[in-house]
Scaffold this motif. Structure first.
Motif, PDB file in Angstrom:
ATOM      1  N   GLY A 136       0.815  -1.216   0.000  1.00 53.74           N
ATOM      2  CA  GLY A 136       0.000   0.000   0.000  1.00 53.74           C
ATOM      3  C   GLY A 136       0.845   1.260   0.000  1.00 53.74           C
ATOM      4  O   GLY A 136       0.505   2.257  -0.644  1.00 53.74           O
ATOM      5  N   GLU A 137       1.970   1.226   0.709  1.00 48.68           N
ATOM      6  CA  GLU A 137       2.876   2.378   0.727  1.00 48.68           C
ATOM      7  C   GLU A 137       3.494   2.602  -0.648  1.00 48.68           C
ATOM      8  O   GLU A 137       3.636   3.748  -1.095  1.00 48.68           O
ATOM      9  CB  GLU A 137       3.964   2.169   1.782  1.00 48.68           C
ATOM     10  N   ILE A 138       3.867   1.511  -1.327  1.00 47.91           N
ATOM     11  CA  ILE A 138       4.421   1.635  -2.678  1.00 47.91           C
ATOM     12  C   ILE A 138       3.352   2.192  -3.624  1.00 47.91           C
ATOM     13  O   ILE A 138       3.608   3.098  -4.400  1.00 47.91           O
ATOM     14  CB  ILE A 138       4.955   0.271  -3.181  1.00 47.91           C
ATOM     15  N   LYS A 139       2.135   1.648  -3.531  1.00 47.63           N
ATOM     16  CA  LYS A 139       1.021   2.118  -4.374  1.00 47.63           C
ATOM     17  C   LYS A 139       0.765   3.607  -4.142  1.00 47.63           C
ATOM     18  O   LYS A 139       0.504   4.348  -5.079  1.00 47.63           O
ATOM     19  CB  LYS A 139      -0.242   1.318  -4.076  1.00 47.63           C
ATOM     20  N   GLY A 140       0.867   4.047  -2.903  1.00 43.25           N
ATOM     21  CA  GLY A 140       0.619   5.445  -2.569  1.00 43.25           C
ATOM     22  C   GLY A 140       1.616   6.402  -3.204  1.00 43.25           C
ATOM     23  O   GLY A 140       1.318   7.579  -3.404  1.00 43.25           O
ATOM     24  N   LYS A 141       2.804   5.934  -3.536  1.00 47.09           N
ATOM     25  CA  LYS A 141       3.826   6.775  -4.159  1.00 47.09           C
ATOM     26  C   LYS A 141       3.638   6.912  -5.672  1.00 47.09           C
ATOM     27  O   LYS A 141       4.231   7.789  -6.285  1.00 47.09           O
ATOM     28  CB  LYS A 141       5.220   6.186  -3.901  1.00 47.09           C
ATOM     29  N   LEU A 142       2.834   6.029  -6.259  1.00 45.43           N
ATOM     30  CA  LEU A 142       2.676   6.024  -7.714  1.00 45.43           C
ATOM     31  C   LEU A 142       1.651   7.073  -8.155  1.00 45.43           C
ATOM     32  O   LEU A 142       0.688   7.342  -7.447  1.00 45.43           O
ATOM     33  CB  LEU A 142       2.247   4.638  -8.192  1.00 45.43           C
ATOM     34  N   HIS A 143       1.873   7.629  -9.316  1.00 45.26           N
ATOM     35  CA  HIS A 143       0.967   8.621  -9.892  1.00 45.26           C
ATOM     36  C   HIS A 143       0.308   7.993 -11.115  1.00 45.26           C
ATOM     37  O   HIS A 143       0.932   7.864 -12.170  1.00 45.26           O
ATOM     38  CB  HIS A 143       1.729   9.899 -10.265  1.00 45.26           C
ATOM     39  N   PHE A 144      -0.953   7.606 -10.967  1.00 44.53           N
ATOM     40  CA  PHE A 144      -1.659   6.887 -12.022  1.00 44.53           C
ATOM     41  C   PHE A 144      -2.288   7.849 -13.021  1.00 44.53           C
ATOM     42  O   PHE A 144      -2.823   8.882 -12.652  1.00 44.53           O
ATOM     43  CB  PHE A 144      -2.718   5.965 -11.411  1.00 44.53           C
ATOM     44  N   ILE A 145      -2.217   7.431 -14.287  1.00 44.45           N
ATOM     45  CA  ILE A 145      -2.753   8.213 -15.398  1.00 44.45           C
ATOM     46  C   ILE A 145      -3.845   7.377 -16.065  1.00 44.45           C
ATOM     47  O   ILE A 145      -3.612   6.207 -16.407  1.00 44.45           O
ATOM     48  CB  ILE A 145      -1.633   8.517 -16.420  1.00 44.45           C
ATOM     49  N   PRO A 146      -5.041   7.939 -16.258  1.00 47.45           N
ATOM     50  CA  PRO A 146      -6.125   7.169 -16.891  1.00 47.45           C
ATOM     51  C   PRO A 146      -5.738   6.667 -18.283  1.00 47.45           C
ATOM     52  O   PRO A 146      -5.006   7.335 -19.012  1.00 47.45           O
ATOM     53  CB  PRO A 146      -7.279   8.166 -16.974  1.00 47.45           C
ATOM     54  N   THR A 147      -6.245   5.485 -18.633  1.00 51.35           N
ATOM     55  CA  THR A 147      -5.995   4.903 -19.954  1.00 51.35           C
ATOM     56  C   THR A 147      -7.230   4.128 -20.398  1.00 51.35           C
ATOM     57  O   THR A 147      -8.007   3.675 -19.566  1.00 51.35           O
ATOM     58  CB  THR A 147      -4.762   3.975 -19.935  1.00 51.35           C
ATOM     59  N   ASN A 148      -7.377   3.980 -21.698  1.00 46.33           N
ATOM     60  CA  ASN A 148      -8.457   3.172 -22.262  1.00 46.33           C
ATOM     61  C   ASN A 148      -8.002   1.742 -22.534  1.00 46.33           C
ATOM     62  O   ASN A 148      -8.795   0.929 -23.001  1.00 46.33           O
ATOM     63  CB  ASN A 148      -8.984   3.806 -23.554  1.00 46.33           C
ATOM     64  N   LYS A 149      -6.754   1.466 -22.281  1.00 47.49           N
ATOM     65  CA  LYS A 149      -6.207   0.138 -22.549  1.00 47.49           C
ATOM     66  C   LYS A 149      -6.910  -0.909 -21.677  1.00 47.49           C
ATOM     67  O   LYS A 149      -7.104  -0.705 -20.478  1.00 47.49           O
ATOM     68  CB  LYS A 149      -4.705   0.122 -22.259  1.00 47.49           C
ATOM     69  N   LYS A 150      -7.292  -2.009 -22.283  1.00 51.80           N
ATOM     70  CA  LYS A 150      -7.885  -3.131 -21.548  1.00 51.80           C
ATOM     71  C   LYS A 150      -6.748  -3.987 -21.001  1.00 51.80           C
ATOM     72  O   LYS A 150      -5.859  -4.394 -21.742  1.00 51.80           O
ATOM     73  CB  LYS A 150      -8.768  -3.982 -22.467  1.00 51.80           C
ATOM     74  N   VAL A 151      -6.778  -4.240 -19.708  1.00 56.92           N
ATOM     75  CA  VAL A 151      -5.735  -5.008 -19.039  1.00 56.92           C
ATOM     76  C   VAL A 151      -6.381  -6.219 -18.386  1.00 56.92           C
ATOM     77  O   VAL A 151      -7.425  -6.100 -17.743  1.00 56.92           O
ATOM     78  CB  VAL A 151      -5.014  -4.147 -17.974  1.00 56.92           C
ATOM     79  N   ASP A 152      -5.779  -7.378 -18.554  1.00 59.13           N
ATOM     80  CA  ASP A 152      -6.292  -8.607 -17.952  1.00 59.13           C
ATOM     81  C   ASP A 152      -5.734  -8.720 -16.529  1.00 59.13           C
ATOM     82  O   ASP A 152      -4.538  -8.886 -16.339  1.00 59.13           O
ATOM     83  CB  ASP A 152      -5.874  -9.813 -18.792  1.00 59.13           C
ATOM     84  N   PHE A 153      -6.628  -8.650 -15.553  1.00 62.07           N
ATOM     85  CA  PHE A 153      -6.231  -8.768 -14.153  1.00 62.07           C
ATOM     86  C   PHE A 153      -6.442 -10.183 -13.632  1.00 62.07           C
ATOM     87  O   PHE A 153      -6.278 -10.436 -12.448  1.00 62.07           O
ATOM     88  CB  PHE A 153      -6.990  -7.758 -13.291  1.00 62.07           C
ATOM     89  N   GLY A 154      -6.813 -11.092 -14.504  1.00 65.38           N
ATOM     90  CA  GLY A 154      -6.990 -12.486 -14.099  1.00 65.38           C
ATOM     91  C   GLY A 154      -8.327 -12.723 -13.429  1.00 65.38           C
ATOM     92  O   GLY A 154      -9.263 -11.935 -13.544  1.00 65.38           O
ATOM     93  N   ASP A 155      -8.394 -13.813 -12.691  1.00 66.25           N
ATOM     94  CA  ASP A 155      -9.629 -14.244 -12.044  1.00 66.25           C
ATOM     95  C   ASP A 155      -9.848 -13.459 -10.747  1.00 66.25           C
ATOM     96  O   ASP A 155      -9.139 -13.646  -9.769  1.00 66.25           O
ATOM     97  CB  ASP A 155      -9.553 -15.741 -11.753  1.00 66.25           C
TER      98      ASP A 155
END
Length: 173
Positions: A136-155
């Motif tokens: 969660g701490e690592i995720k908190g440091k990331l700066h996410f940018i919206p995308t239309n790309k479809k990503v497979d997150f699995g089951d």
């Protein structure tokens, strides 16, 4: 001329022997972490590349985004993943007496093998709790940018809320 050749050879030898920073490679083909709570549902996917994918499912609107992880964060993530022995953990840690609790799902894929760890209502071993907090701490440091790309997150069936029941059908006489 001979002295110059010897000098440059020795200089080249010393320069090529300097300590190089070792960068560990990502230990898995894919690593997906999902979280479901009363007010949010999301998943995050790490791969061998420097791109991290994020999928917000709830609250609406559903959104995909990505971030580029820098070298320091990638090293921190790789160290965290290598220090955690996922093989020793069971696939389910759940307290079914509690309802509406925090749920986590870890899906790991490596060399054709898959492992899932389902955590519900605070039943995780302490090592996994620490891992989730650090992630969660690592995720908190990331700066996410919206995308239309479809990503497979699995089951993600075990973490997604169940679909609503079908509407009752009125009989026509």
């Amino acid at each position: 001329m001979k002295r110059q050749f010897i000098f440059f050879s020795v200089l080249f030898l010393f320069l090529s022997c300097t300590k190089k920073e070792k960068i560990d490679t990502f230990p898995f083909d894919e690593f997906v972490f999902a979280s479901e709570a009363l007010h949010s549902v999301f998943c995050i996917k790490f791969t061998k590349s420097d791109t991290v994918y994020y999928h917000r499912i709830f609250p609406e609107p559903v959104e995909n985004s990505y971030a580029v992880i820098n070298l320091e964060e990638k090293g921190e993530l790789n160290k965290l993943l290598r220090e955690t022995n996922f093989e020793k953990f069971d696939t389910v840690y759940a307290n079914h007496v509690i309802e509406d609790a925090q749920t986590y799902l870890i899906n790991i894929s490596n060399l054709g093998k898959r492992k899932s760890i389902y955590l519900y209502a605070g039943e995780a071993p302490k090592e996994l709790d620490r891992f989730i907090k650090s992630l969660g701490e690592i995720k908190g440091k990331l700066h996410f940018i919206p995308t239309n790309k479809k990503v497979d997150f699995g089951d993600l069936k075990s973490i997604l809320p169940a679909p609503p029941p079908p509407m009752p059908v009125k009989k026509v006489n």
